[in-house]
Design a protein around this motif. Structure first.
Motif, PDB file in Angstrom:
ATOM      1  N   GLN A  81       0.835  -1.207   0.000  1.00  0.00           N
ATOM      2  CA  GLN A  81       0.000   0.000   0.000  1.00  0.00           C
ATOM      3  C   GLN A  81       0.869   1.256   0.000  1.00  0.00           C
ATOM      4  O   GLN A  81       0.643   2.182  -0.778  1.00  0.00           O
ATOM      5  N   HIS A  82       1.870   1.281   0.878  1.00  0.00           N
ATOM      6  CA  HIS A  82       2.775   2.438   0.943  1.00  0.00           C
ATOM      7  C   HIS A  82       3.537   2.624  -0.367  1.00  0.00           C
ATOM      8  O   HIS A  82       3.706   3.748  -0.838  1.00  0.00           O
ATOM      9  N   GLU A  83       3.983   1.510  -0.949  1.00  0.00           N
ATOM     10  CA  GLU A  83       4.727   1.583  -2.210  1.00  0.00           C
ATOM     11  C   GLU A  83       3.874   2.217  -3.313  1.00  0.00           C
ATOM     12  O   GLU A  83       4.338   3.114  -4.028  1.00  0.00           O
ATOM     13  N   LYS A  84       2.636   1.758  -3.446  1.00  0.00           N
ATOM     14  CA  LYS A  84       1.754   2.293  -4.501  1.00  0.00           C
ATOM     15  C   LYS A  84       1.432   3.756  -4.256  1.00  0.00           C
ATOM     16  O   LYS A  84       1.383   4.559  -5.193  1.00  0.00           O
ATOM     17  N   MET A  85       1.191   4.131  -3.008  1.00  0.00           N
ATOM     18  CA  MET A  85       0.904   5.530  -2.710  1.00  0.00           C
ATOM     19  C   MET A  85       2.129   6.403  -2.976  1.00  0.00           C
ATOM     20  O   MET A  85       2.006   7.494  -3.538  1.00  0.00           O
ATOM     21  N   ASN A  86       3.309   5.917  -2.601  1.00  0.00           N
ATOM     22  CA  ASN A  86       4.533   6.683  -2.866  1.00  0.00           C
ATOM     23  C   ASN A  86       4.775   6.852  -4.364  1.00  0.00           C
ATOM     24  O   ASN A  86       5.221   7.914  -4.813  1.00  0.00           O
ATOM     25  N   GLU A  87       4.471   5.802  -5.147  1.00  0.00           N
ATOM     26  CA  GLU A  87       4.597   5.911  -6.607  1.00  0.00           C
ATOM     27  C   GLU A  87       3.706   7.032  -7.134  1.00  0.00           C
ATOM     28  O   GLU A  87       4.139   7.846  -7.956  1.00  0.00           O
ATOM     29  N   LEU A  88       2.456   7.060  -6.665  1.00  0.00           N
ATOM     30  CA  LEU A  88       1.525   8.105  -7.118  1.00  0.00           C
ATOM     31  C   LEU A  88       1.994   9.487  -6.696  1.00  0.00           C
ATOM     32  O   LEU A  88       1.949  10.431  -7.485  1.00  0.00           O
ATOM     33  N   ILE A  89       2.445   9.608  -5.466  1.00  0.00           N
ATOM     34  CA  ILE A  89       2.912  10.909  -4.971  1.00  0.00           C
ATOM     35  C   ILE A  89       4.104  11.394  -5.781  1.00  0.00           C
ATOM     36  O   ILE A  89       4.168  12.553  -6.194  1.00  0.00           O
ATOM     37  N   GLU A  90       5.060  10.496  -6.053  1.00  0.00           N
ATOM     38  CA  GLU A  90       6.233  10.869  -6.843  1.00  0.00           C
ATOM     39  C   GLU A  90       5.844  11.272  -8.260  1.00  0.00           C
ATOM     40  O   GLU A  90       6.369  12.236  -8.815  1.00  0.00           O
ATOM     41  N   LEU A  91       4.926  10.524  -8.846  1.00  0.00           N
ATOM     42  CA  LEU A  91       4.456  10.840 -10.199  1.00  0.00           C
ATOM     43  C   LEU A  91       3.812  12.220 -10.233  1.00  0.00           C
ATOM     44  O   LEU A  91       4.120  13.044 -11.095  1.00  0.00           O
ATOM     45  N   LEU A  92       2.915  12.476  -9.293  1.00  0.00           N
ATOM     46  CA  LEU A  92       2.238  13.766  -9.258  1.00  0.00           C
ATOM     47  C   LEU A  92       3.210  14.895  -8.962  1.00  0.00           C
ATOM     48  O   LEU A  92       3.107  15.984  -9.543  1.00  0.00           O
ATOM     49  N   ALA A  93       4.164  14.651  -8.071  1.00  0.00           N
ATOM     50  CA  ALA A  93       5.157  15.680  -7.757  1.00  0.00           C
ATOM     51  C   ALA A  93       5.993  16.023  -8.984  1.00  0.00           C
ATOM     52  O   ALA A  93       6.270  17.201  -9.249  1.00  0.00           O
ATOM     53  N   LYS A  94       6.362  15.007  -9.761  1.00  0.00           N
ATOM     54  CA  LYS A  94       7.134  15.233 -10.976  1.00  0.00           C
ATOM     55  C   LYS A  94       6.302  15.982 -12.009  1.00  0.00           C
ATOM     56  O   LYS A  94       6.755  16.916 -12.658  1.00  0.00           O
ATOM     57  N   HIS A  95       5.065  15.513 -12.163  1.00  0.00           N
ATOM     58  CA  HIS A  95       4.177  16.072 -13.186  1.00  0.00           C
ATOM     59  C   HIS A  95       3.804  17.521 -12.874  1.00  0.00           C
ATOM     60  O   HIS A  95       3.745  18.356 -13.754  1.00  0.00           O
ATOM     61  N   TYR A  96       3.540  17.791 -11.612  1.00  0.00           N
ATOM     62  CA  TYR A  96       3.117  19.134 -11.216  1.00  0.00           C
ATOM     63  C   TYR A  96       4.240  19.931 -10.579  1.00  0.00           C
ATOM     64  O   TYR A  96       4.010  21.004 -10.045  1.00  0.00           O
ATOM     65  N   ARG A  97       5.437  19.389 -10.599  1.00  0.00           N
ATOM     66  CA  ARG A  97       6.623  20.046 -10.053  1.00  0.00           C
ATOM     67  C   ARG A  97       6.395  20.473  -8.611  1.00  0.00           C
ATOM     68  O   ARG A  97       6.652  21.605  -8.215  1.00  0.00           O
ATOM     69  N   LEU A  98       5.905  19.534  -7.804  1.00  0.00           N
ATOM     70  CA  LEU A  98       5.655  19.808  -6.379  1.00  0.00           C
ATOM     71  C   LEU A  98       6.919  19.633  -5.567  1.00  0.00           C
ATOM     72  O   LEU A  98       7.764  18.875  -5.849  1.00  0.00           O
TER      73      LEU A  98
END
Length: 98
Positions: A81-98
């Motif tokens: 669960q943590h791995e999948k959530m971290n993947e999403l967070i990293e993707l969104l951070a990269k995409h939205y430059r967070l």
């Protein structure tokens, strides 16, 4: 009904078909440049390509959420669960430059 870790074949086929159309659009933009077409027309087509890619990106993200993330949640495995959530967070951070 069991949740799989990969999106249904139909969804992937739709995305592949869209990408093939986008490939044609990109070739069309290259031809426009070779033909020295009006810059505004080229920019308009480039905007259409970006929009089409965004639609494919959204569809793949939805599929990932519906299948891979949902599978991790349903598994009860905290590490997964943590791995999948971290993947999403990293993707969104990269995409939205967070």
């Amino acid at each position: 009904m069991a949740i799989t870790t990969s999106p249904p074949t139909g969804s992937r086929e739709k995305s592949l078909a869209r990408l093939k159309r986008i490939e044609g659009q990109v070739r069309g933009v290259a031809r426009m440049l070779e033909e020295d077409r009006y810059c505004i027309d080229v920019l308009t087509q480039l905007s259409a390509v970006k929009s089409a890619l965004g639609a494919v990106e959204r569809e793949i993200l939805k599929d990932h959420s519906r299948h891979c993330v949902a599978h991790a949640i349903d598994s009860g495995n905290a590490a997964d669960q943590h791995e999948k959530m971290n993947e999403l967070i990293e993707l969104l951070a990269k995409h939205y430059r967070l």
